[in-house]
Scaffold this motif. Structure first.
Motif, PDB file in Angstrom:
ATOM      1  N   LEU A  84      -2.498   0.701  -5.971  1.00 48.71           N
ATOM      2  CA  LEU A  84      -2.888   0.284  -4.728  1.00 48.71           C
ATOM      3  C   LEU A  84      -2.371   1.331  -3.643  1.00 48.71           C
ATOM      4  O   LEU A  84      -2.443   0.785  -2.364  1.00 48.71           O
ATOM      5  CB  LEU A  84      -1.989  -1.126  -4.540  1.00 48.71           C
ATOM      6  N   THR A 129       0.700  -1.179  -0.047  1.00 43.82           N
ATOM      7  CA  THR A 129       0.116   0.023   0.235  1.00 43.82           C
ATOM      8  C   THR A 129       0.755   1.436  -0.088  1.00 43.82           C
ATOM      9  O   THR A 129       0.407   2.218   0.065  1.00 43.82           O
ATOM     10  CB  THR A 129      -0.971  -0.003   1.186  1.00 43.82           C
ATOM     11  N   LEU A 186      -2.225   3.631  -0.733  1.00 46.56           N
ATOM     12  CA  LEU A 186      -3.321   4.213   0.136  1.00 46.56           C
ATOM     13  C   LEU A 186      -2.634   4.942   1.215  1.00 46.56           C
ATOM     14  O   LEU A 186      -3.303   5.873   1.505  1.00 46.56           O
ATOM     15  CB  LEU A 186      -4.008   2.925   0.803  1.00 46.56           C
TER      16      LEU A 186
END
Length: 381
Positions: free
Chosen positions: A218, A206, A220
């Motif tokens: 991906l 992430t 985050l």
């Protein structure tokens, strides 16, 4: 009144898995993460702040080298966070070992562990905040982070040397120490290690997308996403932060100092032979992205100013202040045909935040040294 130690420890731990096998299994991966983080960090430090004897020998190839090593540096540092927390959980009952000090050697061992834990927590915490460019402390991050990295590595080597007999006895599932542990703990230990592995994988996947384009969707928790930014490229330092305005560039000319100094307007620069390269911007905070650049080769400008084939360069930005307002470029970088005074980004004239009217783009180079708003080039011999 004479002080005497209580006959037993103040706390008795009954939980399982606080054993040498669990600590060793996690410690192996934690040590690997620290070694990768340390090696890539030292490399990054020398690329940013090369000593005089090294400046002309720093390689400009592979052009993607800094993107790879700095991405590894930040990824290994982030992966080390859950590993360190798991390692501390595995060994924290030893803090309550009784008696707390058995000898001078034992006291020194405990002191070295305290230094290792404190330095490691400091290093990972400050490094993580650096990726967000948040500095809630009074000291200069770069030299302190670099110095503490050596403390961590020294304390880690000492810790491994002192603990080597225990590490060796629990290094594999077939090691004598591991075989002596209760068999009933094996399944729980495997579940714990699978959980730690999942946590490391989650935080890595992430965040690593900030430098691995294929994993960009991906991202985050990373502070920068390469998918967003002016002209398709993120911006760390804006023109407003550098106090550069369009009005201040109204009479802009590039001046090149050397044995045959000259000055060029932007139209005259655009009339010179233009070269196109695809190179990444890779920042110390961990994000990176490739882009298509168009401009004039730096080595051509140095040659026109009277610089020979071994010339180095000094680049001066128009920004009002900043640690990297003046940047020295070693010989291999200055003479590399991929090093440009860029005028366009992805086919468009540079935006003000990307360094309009001219900026440096060079291969295998930290982003902070890709100087924006260039006003002067100097031949350095």
């Amino acid at each position: 009144m004479r002080f005497t130690l209580p006959p037993g420890p103040p706390i008795t731990f009954r939980a399982r898995l606080h054993d040498a096998r669990t600590a060793t299994a996690i410690g192996r991966w934690l040590a690997l993460a620290f070694v990768v983080c340390f090696a890539t960090g030292v490399l990054s430090h020398f690329l940013q702040h090369p000593p005089g004897w090294l400046a002309d020998h720093l390689p400009s190839r592979p052009y993607w080298g800094y993107r790879l090593t700095q991405g590894l540096h930040v990824a290994s540092g982030i992966a080390a966070i859950p590993l360190l927390l798991a390692k501390l959980w595995a060994v924290y009952p030893r803090l309550f070992a009784w008696p707390p000090v058995r000898s001078v050697l034992h006291a020194l061992e405990r002191l070295s562990v305290a230094v290792l834990v404190a330095a490691a927590l400091f290093q990972l915490f400050t490094g993580l905040l650096n990726t967000f460019q948040w500095y809630p402390w009074p000291f200069n991050f770069v030299p302190v982070h670099y110095a503490v990295a050596w403390v961590v590595m020294g304390a880690l080597l000492l810790h491994v040397a002192v603990q080597w007999p225990r590490i060796r006895d629990h290094f594999t599932l077939d090691s004598p120490g591991t075989l002596s542990l209760p068999e009933a703990d094996g399944p729980n230990r495997r579940q714990l290690l699978v959980g730690v592995t999942a946590a490391v994988g989650a935080v890595t996947i992430t965040t690593v997308g900030q430098s691995v384009t294929a994993l960009g969707r991906l991202v985050l928790f990373a502070p920068r996403s390469p998918a967003y930014g002016v002209q398709g490229l993120p911006v760390n330092r804006t023109a407003a932060a550098a106090r550069v305005t369009e009005a201040s560039l109204a009479d802009w000319r590039l001046t090149v100092h050397g044995p045959r100094p000259f000055a060029l307007t932007l139209d005259e620069l655009n009339a010179l032979p233009q070269h196109e390269v695809t190179l990444p911007i890779a920042c110390v905070e961990g994000w990176s992205k490739s882009a298509h650049w168009t401009g004039v080769r730096v080595r051509d400008l140095l040659e026109r100013a009277g610089g020979g084939p071994g010339s180095r360069a000094r680049v001066v930005s128009l920004e009002a202040a900043g640690a990297y307002r003046v940047m020295d470029m070693g010989r291999l970088y200055a003479q590399d045909p991929l090093t440009l005074l860029a005028l366009r980004l992805n086919g468009e004239v540079l935006s003000l935040d990307h360094g309009y009217p001219a900026r440096i783009i060079a291969p295998n180079r930290p982003g902070v040294l890709q100087t924006k708003w260039v006003g002067r080039l100097e031949v350095v011999r």
